[in-house]
Design a protein around this motif. Structure first.
Motif, PDB file in Angstrom:
ATOM      1  N   THR A  97      28.114 -12.415 -14.352  1.00 37.20           N
ATOM      2  CA  THR A  97      29.463 -12.878 -14.688  1.00 37.20           C
ATOM      3  C   THR A  97      29.771 -14.167 -13.932  1.00 37.20           C
ATOM      4  OG1 THR A  97      30.188 -10.602 -15.079  1.00 37.20           O
ATOM      5  CG2 THR A  97      31.908 -12.229 -14.672  1.00 37.20           C
ATOM      6  N   LYS A  98      29.415 -14.203 -12.644  1.00 38.37           N
ATOM      7  CA  LYS A  98      29.626 -15.424 -11.844  1.00 38.37           C
ATOM      8  C   LYS A  98      28.813 -16.574 -12.430  1.00 38.37           C
ATOM      9  CE  LYS A  98      30.545 -13.104  -7.443  1.00 38.37           C
ATOM     10  NZ  LYS A  98      30.017 -12.806  -6.104  1.00 38.37           N
ATOM     11  N   ASP A  99      27.550 -16.284 -12.754  1.00 38.81           N
ATOM     12  CA  ASP A  99      26.690 -17.323 -13.339  1.00 38.81           C
ATOM     13  C   ASP A  99      27.265 -17.827 -14.652  1.00 38.81           C
ATOM     14  OD1 ASP A  99      25.015 -16.938 -11.191  1.00 38.81           O
ATOM     15  OD2 ASP A  99      23.463 -15.862 -12.321  1.00 38.81           O
ATOM     16  N   LEU A 100      27.760 -16.891 -15.475  1.00 39.30           N
ATOM     17  CA  LEU A 100      28.339 -17.263 -16.765  1.00 39.30           C
ATOM     18  C   LEU A 100      29.586 -18.122 -16.577  1.00 39.30           C
ATOM     19  CD1 LEU A 100      28.205 -16.995 -19.829  1.00 39.30           C
ATOM     20  CD2 LEU A 100      29.541 -14.894 -19.637  1.00 39.30           C
ATOM     21  N   LYS A 103      28.429 -21.507 -15.607  1.00 36.50           N
ATOM     22  CA  LYS A 103      27.891 -22.232 -16.775  1.00 36.50           C
ATOM     23  C   LYS A 103      29.020 -22.681 -17.686  1.00 36.50           C
ATOM     24  CE  LYS A 103      23.488 -22.023 -15.999  1.00 36.50           C
ATOM     25  NZ  LYS A 103      22.699 -23.182 -15.709  1.00 36.50           N
ATOM     26  N   ASP A 104      30.023 -21.783 -17.881  1.00 41.92           N
ATOM     27  CA  ASP A 104      31.169 -22.164 -18.710  1.00 41.92           C
ATOM     28  C   ASP A 104      31.878 -23.382 -18.116  1.00 41.92           C
ATOM     29  OD1 ASP A 104      30.762 -20.173 -20.562  1.00 41.92           O
ATOM     30  OD2 ASP A 104      32.310 -18.820 -19.775  1.00 41.92           O
ATOM     31  N   ALA A 105      32.049 -23.380 -16.784  1.00 40.09           N
ATOM     32  CA  ALA A 105      32.687 -24.514 -16.121  1.00 40.09           C
ATOM     33  C   ALA A 105      31.830 -25.767 -16.297  1.00 40.09           C
ATOM     34  CB  ALA A 105      32.904 -24.216 -14.629  1.00 40.09           C
ATOM     35  N   GLU A 106      30.522 -25.608 -16.156  1.00 35.53           N
ATOM     36  CA  GLU A 106      29.608 -26.745 -16.327  1.00 35.53           C
ATOM     37  C   GLU A 106      29.674 -27.276 -17.755  1.00 35.53           C
ATOM     38  OE1 GLU A 106      24.811 -27.586 -15.935  1.00 35.53           O
ATOM     39  OE2 GLU A 106      25.670 -25.877 -14.874  1.00 35.53           O
ATOM     40  N   VAL A 107      29.702 -26.343 -18.741  1.00 35.28           N
ATOM     41  CA  VAL A 107      29.806 -26.767 -20.143  1.00 35.28           C
ATOM     42  C   VAL A 107      31.130 -27.491 -20.374  1.00 35.28           C
ATOM     43  CG1 VAL A 107      30.076 -25.876 -22.510  1.00 35.28           C
ATOM     44  CG2 VAL A 107      28.224 -25.029 -21.063  1.00 35.28           C
ATOM     45  N   ALA A 108      32.223 -26.953 -19.785  1.00 37.32           N
ATOM     46  CA  ALA A 108      33.532 -27.596 -19.943  1.00 37.32           C
ATOM     47  C   ALA A 108      33.498 -28.997 -19.338  1.00 37.32           C
ATOM     48  CB  ALA A 108      34.614 -26.752 -19.285  1.00 37.32           C
TER      49      ALA A 108
END
Length: 147
Positions: A97-100, A103-108
């Protein structure tokens, strides 16, 4: 004396009859005793059979208790293993969940960078088009001045 002999004979006969009665009773009692001995022997055999059955039942019970204890121990081990596995999955899930989220923050951020790059690119194109338009206008004006 004859009377005495007769009395003695009568007593003897009575005693003989009494002895015969007592012998009959004795035979009867001996028969009863023998029957009782046979009954006791049968009871003793039955008692031994019951005791042997109880010993076998005790052995089976001990064996079953041993099996039950083994099952309880195995069940405890399985529960502990399942709890450990549940904890590992929980930690792994939390990490994923932390990794996701990362990644979501990185994608944003990448999407934001892409949008900014697109805007900058469009501005650069517009600036170039404006410059080309200015050059064209200058060129056109120079050409008209030349003619």
């Amino acid at each position: 004396q004859e009377r005495r002999i007769e009395d003695v004979m009568g007593e003897s006969s009575e005693r003989k009859t009494k002895v015969e009665e007592l012998e009959g009773e004795l035979k009867e009692l001996m028969g009863m005793l023998e029957s009782e001995r046979e009954a006791m022997k049968g009871l003793k055999e039955e008692y031994e059979k019951v005791m042997e059955a109880m010993r076998r039942n005790d052995e089976v019970l001990k064996e079953k208790k041993g099996v039950e204890e083994d099952f309880k121990r195995q069940l405890k081990e399985i529960r502990e293993t399942l709890q450990d596995e549940r904890n590992r999955w929980k930690l792994k899930n939390e990490q994923l969940t932390k990794d996701l989220l990362a990644k979501d923050a990185e994608v944003a951020n990448l999407e934001q960078d892409r949008q900014l790059s697109k805007i900058e690119h469009e501005q650069a194109i517009q600036t170039m088009q404006d410059e080309m338009e200015n050059h064209r206008a200058d060129f056109t004006s120079q050409r008209q001045n030349m003619v």
